[in-house]
Write an enzyme that holds these catalytic residues in place. Sequence first.
Site, mmCIF file in Angstrom:
data_model
loop_
_atom_site.group_PDB
_atom_site.id
_atom_site.type_symbol
_atom_site.label_atom_id
_atom_site.label_comp_id
_atom_site.label_asym_id
_atom_site.label_seq_id
_atom_site.Cartn_x
_atom_site.Cartn_y
_atom_site.Cartn_z
ATOM 1 N N ALA A 1 -10.110 5.843 3.282
ATOM 2 C CA ALA A 1 -10.477 5.093 2.240
ATOM 3 C C ALA A 1 -11.903 5.436 1.538
ATOM 4 O O ALA A 1 -12.880 4.801 2.050
ATOM 5 C CB ALA A 1 -10.425 3.881 3.055
ATOM 6 N N ALA B 1 -19.770 0.124 2.193
ATOM 7 C CA ALA B 1 -18.576 0.793 2.900
ATOM 8 C C ALA B 1 -17.212 -0.144 2.784
ATOM 9 O O ALA B 1 -17.173 -1.057 1.918
ATOM 10 C CB ALA B 1 -19.055 0.591 4.452
ATOM 11 N N ASN B 2 -16.149 0.206 3.517
ATOM 12 C CA ASN B 2 -15.134 -0.760 3.489
ATOM 13 C C ASN B 2 -14.412 -0.919 4.950
ATOM 14 O O ASN B 2 -15.259 -0.422 5.804
ATOM 15 C CB ASN B 2 -13.998 -0.028 2.577
ATOM 16 C CG ASN B 2 -13.433 1.186 2.988
ATOM 17 O OD1 ASN B 2 -13.025 1.225 3.996
ATOM 18 N ND2 ASN B 2 -14.106 2.139 2.251
ATOM 19 N N ARG B 3 -13.513 -1.475 4.899
ATOM 20 C CA ARG B 3 -12.754 -2.012 6.195
ATOM 21 C C ARG B 3 -11.942 -1.044 7.251
ATOM 22 O O ARG B 3 -11.439 -1.188 8.063
ATOM 23 C CB ARG B 3 -12.015 -3.317 6.145
ATOM 24 C CG ARG B 3 -13.151 -4.583 5.806
ATOM 25 C CD ARG B 3 -12.418 -5.810 5.958
ATOM 26 N NE ARG B 3 -13.299 -6.927 5.315
ATOM 27 C CZ ARG B 3 -14.211 -7.575 5.812
ATOM 28 N NH1 ARG B 3 -14.380 -7.054 7.210
ATOM 29 N NH2 ARG B 3 -14.833 -8.570 5.308
ATOM 30 N N SER B 4 -11.927 -0.117 6.563
ATOM 31 C CA SER B 4 -11.114 0.911 7.106
ATOM 32 C C SER B 4 -11.457 1.543 8.597
ATOM 33 O O SER B 4 -12.659 1.687 8.678
ATOM 34 C CB SER B 4 -10.950 2.468 6.331
ATOM 35 O OG SER B 4 -10.127 3.613 6.988
#
Length: 221
Positions: free
Chosen positions: A95, A29-32
């Site tokens: 993102a 995942a990512n921090r969006s």
Amino acid sequence: ANGSGLKGRHILITAGPTHEPIDPVRYIANRSSGKQGFAIAAAAARAGARVTLVAGPVHLPTPPGVDRVDVETARQMMTAVEAALPADAAIMVAAVADWRTDAAAGQKLKKDGSGKPAPLTLVENPDILATLGRHAQRPALLVGFAAETEKLAEHAQAKLARKGADWIVANDVSGDVMGGDDNSVHIITAQGVESWDHLPKDAVAARLIEKVAHALASRSD
Ligand code: C5P
């Protein structure tokens, strides 16, 4: 102002991260946070548009008047975006994870006791923005975002051509923009670079939607 600048228009927006499963309990995942994309969807609905918001996994309420489609992976997002066409404008704020595992394991991966690295093979995800850029039903106005930590304008300019987009909204994410409430953006178009003040994400959204309404109005009827 809440006008009806987008009345009769269909605006397609992606927002949030994607989650790419590794096994039944883990994912990439990512921090969006999804905040900027949701704010844009809200602004488009306020401007009178029919809005389809394709959202990755986020903890945000659906803005009033917005049709929301929840997805988890990049491939699901791609499918949902194509299913929502045609659209007058598409604003790709998500993102999207660049990579997924070649095959998610059916069972939870276990350490094998050898201390060796886990065998994770990553493959590239479809690029949703670039796919729309060369799509038979390409929206009349195609807007991408670019989160950069360096050489903002240069990287964004290259992205404009590579993705076949009309505008790239570049934001500097070297600070705490992801998850934060403010954003500092530069709009890159064929005409050049427009730098906006550091603004709350709601204000960036309202201004961007005003610009979208103006562009669509000058292109047709
Ligand atoms: O290449 P990069 O990820 O920096 O490009 C960002 C822009 O492309 C954003 O508008 C993002 O929503 C879009 N994108 C996409 N599908 C991907 C990767 C990025 O739509 N797989």
